[in-house]
Motif scaffolding. Structure first.
Motif, PDB file in Angstrom:
ATOM      1  N   VAL A 274      10.160 -11.989  -7.187  1.00 59.37           N
ATOM      2  CA  VAL A 274       9.014 -11.130  -6.951  1.00 59.37           C
ATOM      3  C   VAL A 274       9.311 -10.317  -5.698  1.00 59.37           C
ATOM      4  O   VAL A 274       9.835 -10.831  -4.714  1.00 59.37           O
ATOM      5  CB  VAL A 274       7.702 -11.935  -6.796  1.00 59.37           C
ATOM      6  N   ARG A 275       9.029  -9.016  -5.770  1.00 65.47           N
ATOM      7  CA  ARG A 275       9.267  -8.136  -4.628  1.00 65.47           C
ATOM      8  C   ARG A 275       7.933  -7.723  -4.013  1.00 65.47           C
ATOM      9  O   ARG A 275       6.983  -7.391  -4.725  1.00 65.47           O
ATOM     10  CB  ARG A 275      10.083  -6.910  -5.050  1.00 65.47           C
ATOM     11  N   LEU A 276       7.883  -7.740  -2.689  1.00 61.45           N
ATOM     12  CA  LEU A 276       6.662  -7.433  -1.951  1.00 61.45           C
ATOM     13  C   LEU A 276       6.852  -6.158  -1.149  1.00 61.45           C
ATOM     14  O   LEU A 276       7.837  -6.015  -0.415  1.00 61.45           O
ATOM     15  CB  LEU A 276       6.301  -8.573  -0.996  1.00 61.45           C
ATOM     16  N   GLU A 277       5.900  -5.253  -1.296  1.00 59.25           N
ATOM     17  CA  GLU A 277       5.881  -4.066  -0.437  1.00 59.25           C
ATOM     18  C   GLU A 277       4.812  -4.303   0.617  1.00 59.25           C
ATOM     19  O   GLU A 277       3.646  -4.547   0.282  1.00 59.25           O
ATOM     20  CB  GLU A 277       5.572  -2.812  -1.261  1.00 59.25           C
ATOM     21  N   LEU A 278       5.199  -4.236   1.872  1.00 63.43           N
ATOM     22  CA  LEU A 278       4.328  -4.618   2.976  1.00 63.43           C
ATOM     23  C   LEU A 278       4.228  -3.488   3.993  1.00 63.43           C
ATOM     24  O   LEU A 278       5.227  -2.818   4.295  1.00 63.43           O
ATOM     25  CB  LEU A 278       4.869  -5.865   3.680  1.00 63.43           C
ATOM     26  N   ARG A 279       3.022  -3.304   4.515  1.00 67.71           N
ATOM     27  CA  ARG A 279       2.837  -2.370   5.622  1.00 67.71           C
ATOM     28  C   ARG A 279       2.858  -3.182   6.906  1.00 67.71           C
ATOM     29  O   ARG A 279       2.062  -4.108   7.092  1.00 67.71           O
ATOM     30  CB  ARG A 279       1.526  -1.606   5.470  1.00 67.71           C
ATOM     31  N   ARG A 280       3.771  -2.830   7.789  1.00 68.93           N
ATOM     32  CA  ARG A 280       3.955  -3.549   9.057  1.00 68.93           C
ATOM     33  C   ARG A 280       3.855  -2.531  10.181  1.00 68.93           C
ATOM     34  O   ARG A 280       4.806  -1.817  10.483  1.00 68.93           O
ATOM     35  CB  ARG A 280       5.309  -4.257   9.068  1.00 68.93           C
ATOM     36  N   GLY A 281       2.662  -2.435  10.765  1.00 70.09           N
ATOM     37  CA  GLY A 281       2.434  -1.387  11.750  1.00 70.09           C
ATOM     38  C   GLY A 281       2.490  -0.026  11.069  1.00 70.09           C
ATOM     39  O   GLY A 281       1.792   0.238  10.094  1.00 70.09           O
ATOM     40  N   SER A 282       3.348   0.847  11.575  1.00 74.74           N
ATOM     41  CA  SER A 282       3.506   2.174  10.971  1.00 74.74           C
ATOM     42  C   SER A 282       4.636   2.210   9.950  1.00 74.74           C
ATOM     43  O   SER A 282       4.898   3.250   9.343  1.00 74.74           O
ATOM     44  CB  SER A 282       3.788   3.209  12.069  1.00 74.74           C
ATOM     45  N   ASP A 283       5.303   1.077   9.743  1.00 78.61           N
ATOM     46  CA  ASP A 283       6.443   1.009   8.817  1.00 78.61           C
ATOM     47  C   ASP A 283       6.042   0.366   7.493  1.00 78.61           C
ATOM     48  O   ASP A 283       5.061  -0.376   7.408  1.00 78.61           O
ATOM     49  CB  ASP A 283       7.588   0.206   9.439  1.00 78.61           C
ATOM     50  N   THR A 284       6.833   0.657   6.454  1.00 73.91           N
ATOM     51  CA  THR A 284       6.699  -0.006   5.161  1.00 73.91           C
ATOM     52  C   THR A 284       8.012  -0.719   4.854  1.00 73.91           C
ATOM     53  O   THR A 284       9.081  -0.119   4.926  1.00 73.91           O
ATOM     54  CB  THR A 284       6.392   1.002   4.042  1.00 73.91           C
ATOM     55  N   VAL A 285       7.909  -2.009   4.551  1.00 73.91           N
ATOM     56  CA  VAL A 285       9.109  -2.796   4.248  1.00 73.91           C
ATOM     57  C   VAL A 285       8.966  -3.408   2.862  1.00 73.91           C
ATOM     58  O   VAL A 285       7.857  -3.713   2.414  1.00 73.91           O
ATOM     59  CB  VAL A 285       9.363  -3.905   5.294  1.00 73.91           C
ATOM     60  N   THR A 286      10.102  -3.586   2.174  1.00 79.56           N
ATOM     61  CA  THR A 286      10.125  -4.242   0.868  1.00 79.56           C
ATOM     62  C   THR A 286      11.026  -5.471   0.961  1.00 79.56           C
ATOM     63  O   THR A 286      12.186  -5.366   1.369  1.00 79.56           O
ATOM     64  CB  THR A 286      10.654  -3.293  -0.221  1.00 79.56           C
ATOM     65  N   LEU A 287      10.467  -6.618   0.603  1.00 76.84           N
ATOM     66  CA  LEU A 287      11.194  -7.878   0.708  1.00 76.84           C
ATOM     67  C   LEU A 287      11.207  -8.574  -0.648  1.00 76.84           C
ATOM     68  O   LEU A 287      10.254  -8.458  -1.427  1.00 76.84           O
ATOM     69  CB  LEU A 287      10.548  -8.794   1.750  1.00 76.84           C
ATOM     70  N   SER A 288      12.287  -9.303  -0.905  1.00 76.45           N
ATOM     71  CA  SER A 288      12.429 -10.037  -2.169  1.00 76.45           C
ATOM     72  C   SER A 288      12.280 -11.530  -1.932  1.00 76.45           C
ATOM     73  O   SER A 288      12.872 -12.077  -0.996  1.00 76.45           O
ATOM     74  CB  SER A 288      13.796  -9.749  -2.801  1.00 76.45           C
ATOM     75  N   CYS A 289      11.494 -12.185  -2.785  1.00 72.39           N
ATOM     76  CA  CYS A 289      11.277 -13.632  -2.695  1.00 72.39           C
ATOM     77  C   CYS A 289      11.595 -14.276  -4.042  1.00 72.39           C
ATOM     78  O   CYS A 289      11.303 -13.692  -5.096  1.00 72.39           O
ATOM     79  CB  CYS A 289       9.829 -13.956  -2.336  1.00 72.39           C
ATOM     80  N   ILE A 290      12.172 -15.450  -4.002  1.00 72.98           N
ATOM     81  CA  ILE A 290      12.370 -16.252  -5.208  1.00 72.98           C
ATOM     82  C   ILE A 290      11.283 -17.321  -5.239  1.00 72.98           C
ATOM     83  O   ILE A 290      11.221 -18.181  -4.357  1.00 72.98           O
ATOM     84  CB  ILE A 290      13.761 -16.911  -5.242  1.00 72.98           C
ATOM     85  N   ARG A 291      10.420 -17.249  -6.225  1.00 74.43           N
ATOM     86  CA  ARG A 291       9.324 -18.206  -6.305  1.00 74.43           C
ATOM     87  C   ARG A 291       9.851 -19.625  -6.463  1.00 74.43           C
ATOM     88  O   ARG A 291      10.871 -19.861  -7.112  1.00 74.43           O
ATOM     89  CB  ARG A 291       8.420 -17.889  -7.497  1.00 74.43           C
ATOM     90  N   ARG A 292       9.112 -20.569  -5.900  1.00 72.43           N
ATOM     91  CA  ARG A 292       9.403 -21.975  -6.125  1.00 72.43           C
ATOM     92  C   ARG A 292       8.123 -22.782  -5.938  1.00 72.43           C
ATOM     93  O   ARG A 292       7.121 -22.284  -5.459  1.00 72.43           O
ATOM     94  CB  ARG A 292      10.515 -22.478  -5.194  1.00 72.43           C
TER      95      ARG A 292
ATOM     96  N   GLY B 173      11.388 -13.238   5.362  1.00 73.11           N
ATOM     97  CA  GLY B 173      11.084 -12.419   6.531  1.00 73.11           C
ATOM     98  C   GLY B 173       9.680 -11.859   6.576  1.00 73.11           C
ATOM     99  O   GLY B 173       9.382 -10.976   7.388  1.00 73.11           O
ATOM    100  N   VAL B 174       8.783 -12.352   5.718  1.00 73.90           N
ATOM    101  CA  VAL B 174       7.378 -11.942   5.775  1.00 73.90           C
ATOM    102  C   VAL B 174       6.769 -12.442   7.087  1.00 73.90           C
ATOM    103  O   VAL B 174       7.078 -13.544   7.543  1.00 73.90           O
ATOM    104  CB  VAL B 174       6.594 -12.504   4.571  1.00 73.90           C
ATOM    105  N   LEU B 175       5.890 -11.637   7.692  1.00 69.28           N
ATOM    106  CA  LEU B 175       5.263 -11.997   8.957  1.00 69.28           C
ATOM    107  C   LEU B 175       3.743 -12.056   8.820  1.00 69.28           C
ATOM    108  O   LEU B 175       3.154 -11.334   8.015  1.00 69.28           O
ATOM    109  CB  LEU B 175       5.613 -10.979  10.043  1.00 69.28           C
ATOM    110  N   VAL B 176       3.127 -12.932   9.618  1.00 65.63           N
ATOM    111  CA  VAL B 176       1.667 -12.944   9.707  1.00 65.63           C
ATOM    112  C   VAL B 176       1.221 -11.571  10.218  1.00 65.63           C
ATOM    113  O   VAL B 176       1.786 -11.028  11.160  1.00 65.63           O
ATOM    114  CB  VAL B 176       1.185 -14.054  10.651  1.00 65.63           C
ATOM    115  N   GLY B 177       0.217 -10.998   9.562  1.00 64.54           N
ATOM    116  CA  GLY B 177      -0.260  -9.675   9.930  1.00 64.54           C
ATOM    117  C   GLY B 177       0.241  -8.576   9.015  1.00 64.54           C
ATOM    118  O   GLY B 177      -0.296  -7.456   9.035  1.00 64.54           O
ATOM    119  N   ASP B 178       1.267  -8.860   8.205  1.00 68.30           N
ATOM    120  CA  ASP B 178       1.730  -7.879   7.224  1.00 68.30           C
ATOM    121  C   ASP B 178       0.618  -7.592   6.221  1.00 68.30           C
ATOM    122  O   ASP B 178      -0.106  -8.503   5.810  1.00 68.30           O
ATOM    123  CB  ASP B 178       2.958  -8.406   6.465  1.00 68.30           C
ATOM    124  N   VAL B 179       0.504  -6.328   5.814  1.00 65.06           N
ATOM    125  CA  VAL B 179      -0.493  -5.921   4.825  1.00 65.06           C
ATOM    126  C   VAL B 179       0.199  -5.759   3.478  1.00 65.06           C
ATOM    127  O   VAL B 179       1.167  -5.002   3.360  1.00 65.06           O
ATOM    128  CB  VAL B 179      -1.169  -4.598   5.218  1.00 65.06           C
TER     129      VAL B 179
END
Length: 412
Positions: free
Chosen positions: A184-202, A144-150
């Motif tokens: 690996v877990r990513l903490e992302l700033r999306r606009g005024s929100d902060t989201v944390t997403l989990s990814c399985i590397r491959r 669910g990572v988006l282009v523009g996420d910080v």
């Protein structure tokens, strides 16, 4: 016998003294009377100050070893000093990285690695990396990572998330990359929100170039970066699209962070007229010019799509298209990275990447910190920037404008 730690730092000091004597030449002299009687060497004031700073570095190391309550890893201490020296330049594009970080960096640039399948670009204002591209069928896209996420934090497995604001690119790459099938877990700033997403590397195979034929026989080439297999695939794209009788060509370098000098020259030579592509100038003012032969110039109208994340070698290509008369630039003002880095290797595989040259367009323009202004300015609607999943050929206002521009050139 002296300790290993003392040996390391004594070697550093001796090496520095030797280097100073070698560099300053006639400005350092030895008075034989002092050497014989009082064991002194005369140096000028600036060189003495320089040596004092390195002596302080050794003193600092000694104090840490003597007084720090916890354990001291001498290798990490030296590596920290090396990284700190480069970081003190205040240049986001210069970095020292150890052998492991170097291997990860070069592996990712070749397009085959274990990771999450994104491209990032450094934003000077936010001191952070922005997601500018998601590879198809990638762990990041699935998560669910988006282009523009910080990207503001990275966590390994269930460990605490580490803040990555202010880190250099190599450090961020080493944190995000890793062994296949690891979390690996990513903490992302999306606009005024902060989201944390989990990814399985491959394992991710990143083809840097894709192409297809649009309606009305308009060829479309998407260059995701200008390294790895980009130039090879670009050549195949040109061959295929001309065989399919394309009447015009769109080259899309939006969200393209750049790449290698040899690659961009090879790509430019595949379709542009004869002329200078760029000129590089180093600290000494020495200039090197890189040109197109014109032997493969396409007899087709060309547009090139750019945006605020078009950077470095991708900007070289866009400038060449605009100033060599090879086509029309469409989109928004580019990123503005008009400098280049060189790599210097150490015996253990470590690397120094350092900004060593500035580059100038065919007309001698510098774009660093400014970017390239397109011939035709058009942006994407804000709702599409916030929701890239809704972007397609019909809703892509920049692509539609490029098609319109080509249409007028094909049927004047």
């Amino acid at each position: 016998m002296i300790s290993k730690k003392k040996a390391v730092w004594m070697a550093v000091i001796v090496a520095v003294i030797t280097a100073v004597c070698a560099v300053v030449g006639t400005s350092v002299f030895i008075d034989a009377r002092w050497v014989r009687n009082q064991d002194k060497v005369l140096v000028d004031k600036s060189d003495y100050t320089f040596l004092e700073q390195f002596n302080r570095l050794k003193s600092l190391n000694d104090l840490i070893g003597q007084h720090y309550y916890g354990d001291v890893d001498e290798n990490k201490l030296v590596e920290g000093a090396l990284k700190g020296a480069v970081d003190s330049l205040g240049d986001a594009y210069s970095a020292y990285f150890n052998a492991e970080e170097a291997a990860s960096y070069f592996q990712s640039s070749e397009g085959i690695y274990a990771g999450i399948g994104v491209r990032v670009q450094y934003d000077e204002e936010q001191k952070a990396f922005i997601i500018v591209q998601l590879f198809s069928d990638s762990p990041a896209k699935d998560a669910g990572v988006l282009v523009g996420d910080v990207l503001i934090g990275v966590g390994q497995g269930q460990e605490d998330i580490q803040n990555v604001i202010g880190m250099d690119q190599e450090e961020v790459i080493s944190l995000v990359s890793g062994d296949p099938d690891t979390l690996v877990r990513l903490e992302l700033r999306r606009g005024s929100d902060t989201v944390t997403l989990s990814c399985i590397r491959r394992k991710v195979q990143a083809d840097q170039c894709e192409w297809r034929m649009l309606a009305d026989s308009i060829g479309y080439i998407k260059l995701d970066s200008i390294d790895g297999n980009a130039s090879t695939l670009f050549d195949k794209a040109i061959i295929q699209l001309t065989q399919d009788r394309a009447k015009g060509l769109i080259i899309d370098v939006r969200n393209n962070p750049g790449g290698g000098l040899d690659d961009v020259i090879a790509i430019a030579d595949r379709f542009l007229p004869q002329g200078t592509v760029l000129t590089m100038k180093n600290k000494a003012g020495e200039e090197t010019t890189y040109s197109c032969s014109g032997k493969h110039q396409l007899d087709l109208p060309v547009t090139i799509l750019v945006n605020g994340y078009t950077a470095s070698a991708a900007e070289v290509l866009a400038c060449a298209v605009k100033e060599l008369g090879g086509g029309t630039v469409v989109g928004t003002q580019t990123f503005g990275k008009g400098i280049a880095q060189s790599f210097y290797s150490f015996d253990d595989g470590a690397q120094l990447k350092i900004t060593s040259e500035a580059w100038f367009s065919p007309n001698g323009n510098a774009i660093h910190g400014e970017g390239l202004l397109p011939d035709v300015i058009v942006d994407l609607p804000e709702e599409l920037k916030k929701n890239p999943a809704a972007l397609n050929d019909e809703t892509d206002t920049q692509l539609q404008k490029a098609i319109e521009v080509l249409g007028r050139a094909i049927n004047p």
